[in-house]
Every structure is written in C-alpha cells, then in structure tokens.
Design an enzyme around this catalytic site. Structure first.
Site, PDB file in Angstrom:
ATOM      1  N   HIS A 534      32.116  40.944  42.516  1.00 18.80           N
ATOM      2  CA  HIS A 534      33.199  41.643  43.193  1.00 18.80           C
ATOM      3  C   HIS A 534      32.748  42.984  43.775  1.00 18.80           C
ATOM      4  O   HIS A 534      33.415  44.003  43.582  1.00 18.80           O
ATOM      5  CB  HIS A 534      34.371  41.887  42.224  1.00 18.80           C
ATOM      6  N   HIS A 577      40.819  39.647  40.817  1.00 19.11           N
ATOM      7  CA  HIS A 577      39.830  38.941  41.642  1.00 19.11           C
ATOM      8  C   HIS A 577      40.197  39.213  43.102  1.00 19.11           C
ATOM      9  O   HIS A 577      41.373  39.167  43.479  1.00 19.11           O
ATOM     10  CB  HIS A 577      39.865  37.444  41.344  1.00 19.11           C
TER      11      HIS A 577
END
Length: 596
Positions: A534, A577
């Site tokens: 990420h 996410h």
C-alpha cells in the site's frame, strides 16, 4: 493494439502514462467522449491467466518479474538491515492484478482529515460519491451475510464498473473468532463501507459474482471501450519522461512523452493533458526525470530543472505488516491448508471450473480494524501518549512543513473512529515447515494503518531503467510509536488466541512465542516487519508550502496541463485497503479533466 511507430505518429488529446489500476480506468472514462483521443503507455503486457483471475490463486505471482516490478527498499536500519520487497504490478491493470481484491473504504473522519491539511473537495461526501460511481455491488449470499459481510445497499454503488461481492466461502472458525473479538470489546460492524470501518467483519471483494473472477480495470473498464478507435493502449512501452516547454506566465506545459519499446526510443505528442499514473514508486521518478523536483537533486543527476518542487518523492508512507501464527486442536476445520494436498487441490480446481464454487472461488477474509484504545491497555496508552507528546516538541518537528500532518496524526490516535491496526484473519498458515501433516493453523496478519514513519522515493540516476531509491524509513517514528503499536498488536493477537470460543479451539500460539518479553517482541517486529502493498504519498496533494506536489485538482504545481492520478497523491495513508479509493480517484480525475 498498435505498433510503437504508429503510436508515435499520433497527437493525442490525452496521454495517460501507466495503464494500471487507476490509469486504465481513467483512460476509459476519458474515452467515453468519442470526440477526443486517448493514448495509454504501459510498460507491462496484458496478463489474464488464471493465476491472476482466480481468487484462490491470489499472490502466486508476487515477485515474478513477468508480473511484478519486484522493487526493493534500501536496507532498513531499524528492521534488521533488511531490503524489503515492495511489490507493484507490471501488467495492464497494474497492481490491481496482484492485490487481494479487498474493496473497502476508508473512514469518514480520515477523508475529512485530508481537508484539514488544506486539501479542498476531497472529504467523505466527495469520495463516497466517486467510489460509488466505480462500483457494481451485488448483495452477499445468505451464508456470507451470516458471516458478517456488509449487506447494506446504501453503503455501495450499483451502476459503476468494478463488480463487488462478498467472499462466498467461509471457514467454520469465523463465528468463534468474531465472538471472541466481541468479548474483547471489538464490535461486529454491519457495514464496513459506511464511513465507519471500526470492528470485525468479513470482506467484500472485487469479484464478479457470476464468473467468480477478479474484477479489475482491464475487464471492468477497458473492455467497455477497447473496440473504440479513439483509445489506443501501447503495452511493453517504457515511459522515460514528460516533454515540457515554457508555458504562459510561470507554468510549463507538457507537450509529449518520450518512451521506448525494445530499446528503440520514440516521442509522442499531446494537445491537451498528460496524466502520470505510474504509482507511488515510479511517478515521482518520472517527475524528476522530467525536470520537476528538488533542484539540488536534479542538478546532481544532470537533469535540467523545469519546476522547482522539492516535495516530489517526499512524504512517502507505507502500511507495515507482520504475521503471527498458531495451531488449532482439531484438523477438521475448513481451511485452504487442504490445498497443500495435490489431489484435493486438483479436485477443487475442477470444481471451480465446473461450478464456480469451492476454495478457488473465494478468499478467506475476516478483518478487524481497531482504534488504539481497543487493543492497547490504558496504562500503556497513557505512557505512549506522554512519550509521543514529548517527542513531538522536537525542533525539527515543530518547524517542519509537515507539522499539520503530525498534529492530525496525534488527533487521530485518540479518536475511537480511527483504526490504528488491522488484523486480517486467515484459517491457515501457508508455510512449508509444518511437520504435522494433518494439523490446522491460523494466521493473523497485523497491519499498522496510520504509520508515523515517513520516507522518500527518488530517482537514482537520469536513466529510467535504474529503479528508484525507495527509503520508507521503517520504524523510525517519533517515540518509536510504530514499533510499540505493532508490539501491542501482537499481544492483542495472543489475547484473542487465548480467550473465549476461539481460544477454546487453539492448541498453541506458535510464532512468536507467547512467553516472549517486550524486548523479544521488539526483535520479532524488526526481523519480520514488511511492506504491505500500500505505498502512498510520494507526490502529495497538499499546499505547495507544505511540500505539496499537486493542487486540489491533481495538477502538478508549476505546470498548466500535467496531472497525477495514483496513490502517490494521498496526503496521508488511509486506514484501509486502497483499492476502492483508487477507483474513486480515477472518477474524480476524469471529472477534473473534462470539467464535469
């Protein structure tokens, strides 16, 4: 698909550099207007084999250079001096083909927090609308809803592109696991996409509910326009830099892109805009190779300075993760560990092909997002805050252009609506060293959601073929808060494994040892912490005086027609996410570009 030579002969209205998750979606949205021409330059090729499309085969291509840029960080001094893998998709659709298909929104408070940093128009209401525009949600099956998947239609979009559907298969461990978390003060979240993702729930994924395949920008967006003559996607093409000329006043203008295919270099012209969508690791590199960045660095690399913009490559943030593992008393639980048996795996794959059911049709995803006070004991939390507040008085922080960011991080730390950790529960331990053939295990992947450690990404040379220098400064946070949070997260995972209905099923907590001291847990963190897929923030949308690179409409400061649309624009890491936010970003970028 056209040849590199034919592509170079055109002048496109818009050129998107990077045909990844955001870039390909954005190009599709721009191409809806058939009166404009859109060119996409993508270094990877089209990949749609089963290792990418079948949910149960997720992660099989991580590190494969045919699919993954396989980049690495510098040696991390506070993480056992390890170089960390930092995976990025090298294919049409980008990292959308590598990630774990989790389609979750950040919290309302976090998006609204972006606006507190001077970013206007990116709060929860705007982002919710944009994400909804990207989504085609299908309600969960009765089984998935019973396993706490989001069944609230008002929290989802229905007329978009990415097909979302709760993971259809679940382990029998989910109910006792959720019960134990409830006992420990973590509520069950009935709609994690509502703007409040605190609690425990089972995931909605970017999965087509009919085909049970990954839904992502190549099949959900690009296929809708691929037959049109006004969009051209050039794969296997490496962008080298954006070509700039003097513009009106002080702003420079993008006039084209230099790229190569098979070692041969080409130039393609643009009449309206160039959009960089190469991701948080390669977009700052392209900006610098184009002459946009810190003048000192550019001169050291022999690159002419077009725009003095020292924030390029700075503000880099990454979620960090590690895993803990245990063994269950019974070997009869529903677990993907059964796929270690080749005969069973073959039967399951045949079942998937025939019926679109079984273990290959799903991921086993139950998630917990917890605020600091939900997993850190009060006395420990009080000491942590005192140490942090003292560290935040350091002159280098008080005088930092990022001080508003530090203030926001401090505010979020004490708010119950903000997840500081994520626990991703899996009814398996995918390791090769298990000596008990019929045993069953569990894994909890622990993610720090709001890391305080900040790093940078910069070009190492003027050659695009040299990978960028990636320095996340892992575990270098004020008052060592990132390390402490991960240690406390491990302790909380151990508590889960010894409490209530789930604890009754656990034979032994294996890794790390449940008798570990705090010092030993710190060492475990340093030896096992890793990047979490990420990366964000390296070309941040912030005020220019706060080391910002982009204005509120994603335009690069000092340019008239160059924008960035990828996770490098995040002002702060989000406690979620990023997939859903990134598709929403594509829609926001399209609206800015077209003036909608």
């Amino acid at each position: 698909m056209e040849s590199a030579e034919e592509f170079a002969k055109k002048t496109f209205d818009y050129i998107v550099v990077g045909g990844g998750l955001v870039g390909l979606a954005l190009a599709t949205l721009l191409a809806r207007d058939t009166a404009v021409s859109v060119g996409v330059i993508e270094a990877g090729s089209k990949k749609d084999d089963e290792t990418i499309t079948i949910p149960g085969m997720v992660a099989r291509r991580l590190g494969d250079p045919e699919y993954d840029w396989a980049l690495k960080t510098t040696p991390q001094k506070n993480a056992d001096n390890r170089e960390m893998a930092i995976h990025r998709g090298k294919m049409l659709g980008g990292s959308g083909g590598l990630h774990f298909m989790i389609f979750t929104r950040g919290s309302r408070v976090e998006y609204d927090g972006w606006e507190k940093l001077g970013v206007k128009g990116w709060g929860w209401n705007a982002m919710r609308s944009a994400i909804d525009a990207s989504e085609v949600w299908t309600p969960p099956t009765q089984s998935a809803a019973a396993h706490h998947a989001d069944a609230v239609a008002e929290s989802h979009g229905k007329d978009g592109y990415i097909k979302t559907f709760a993971f259809p298969e679940h382990s029998d461990l989910v109910h006792p696991y959720v019960s134990t978390l409830n006992e420990l003060g973590i509520p069950t979240n009935k709609s994690d996409s509502s703007g409040n993702n605190i609690g425990v729930w089972s995931a909605t994924g970017s999965i087509d509910p009919i085909t049970k395949e990954r839904s992502w920008s190549p099949n959900a967006y690009y296929e809708k326009v691929s037959h049109q003559t006004n969009i051209t996607v050039l794969t296997g093409a490496r962008a080298h830099r954006v070509l700039l000329s003097d513009g009106e006043g002080v702003d420079v203008r993008a006039i084209g892109v230099k790229y190569s295919v098979g070692g041969q270099k080409y130039t393609v012209n643009v009449s309206r805009e160039v959009v960089l969508s190469a991701g948080a690791l390669q977009t700052p590199q392209l900006l610098e190779l184009s002459g946009i960045g810190n003048p000192k660095l550019l001169r050291e690399l022999g690159i002419p300075v077009h725009v003095d913009l020292p924030g390029v490559g700075e503000n880099f943030q990454e979620h960090y993760s590690l895993t803990v593992h245990g063994e269950l008393k019974s070997a009869d639980h529903i677990s993907p560990e059964a796929l270690f048996n080749p005969e069973f795996a073959k039967a399951e794959l045949d079942k998937y092909h025939k019926t679109k059911t079984g273990m290959f049709s799903t991921l086993f995803g139950t998630f917990c997002f917890a605020s600091a006070r939900q997993f850190i004991p009060e006395a420990t939390f009080t000491r942590l805050l005192a140490s942090l507040d003292e560290a935040l008085q350091a002159p280098e922080i008080q005088s930092s252009p990022y001080k508003p960011w530090y203030d926001l991080q401090r505010e979020f730390l004490v708010r119950d609506e903000i997840g500081q950790i994520e626990i991703a529960f899996s009814p398996a331990w995918m390791h090769e060293g298990c000596k008990k053939e019929k045993s069953r295990h569990f894994t909890m992947a622990l993610f720090i959601q709001r890391p305080w450690s900040r790093g940078y990404v910069h070009a190492k040379s003027a050659n695009i073929e040299d990978p960028p220098e990636i320095e996340p400064n892992t575990l270098t946070s004020p008052a060592d808060i990132d390390t402490i949070i991960l240690v406390e997260a491990i302790k909380f995972a151990m508590k889960i494994a010894s409490t209530g209905k789930f604890g009754d099923l656990v034979e032994e907590f294996l890794v790390p040892s449940p008798t570990s001291t705090d010092e030993q847990l710190v060492e475990y963190v340093k030896k096992t912490v890793r990047c979490a897929l990420h990366p964000a923030g390296s070309a941040a949308m912030l005020p220019r005086g706060a080391q910002g690179v982009l204005d509120d409409e994603l335009k690069v400061y000092g340019t008239s027609n160059l924008r960035v649309a990828d996770a490098s624009m995040f002002p702060t890491a989000l406690g979620t996410h990023p997939q859903a936010t990134l598709y929403g970003l594509a829609h926001r970028a399209a609206d800015f570009i077209t003036g909608r």
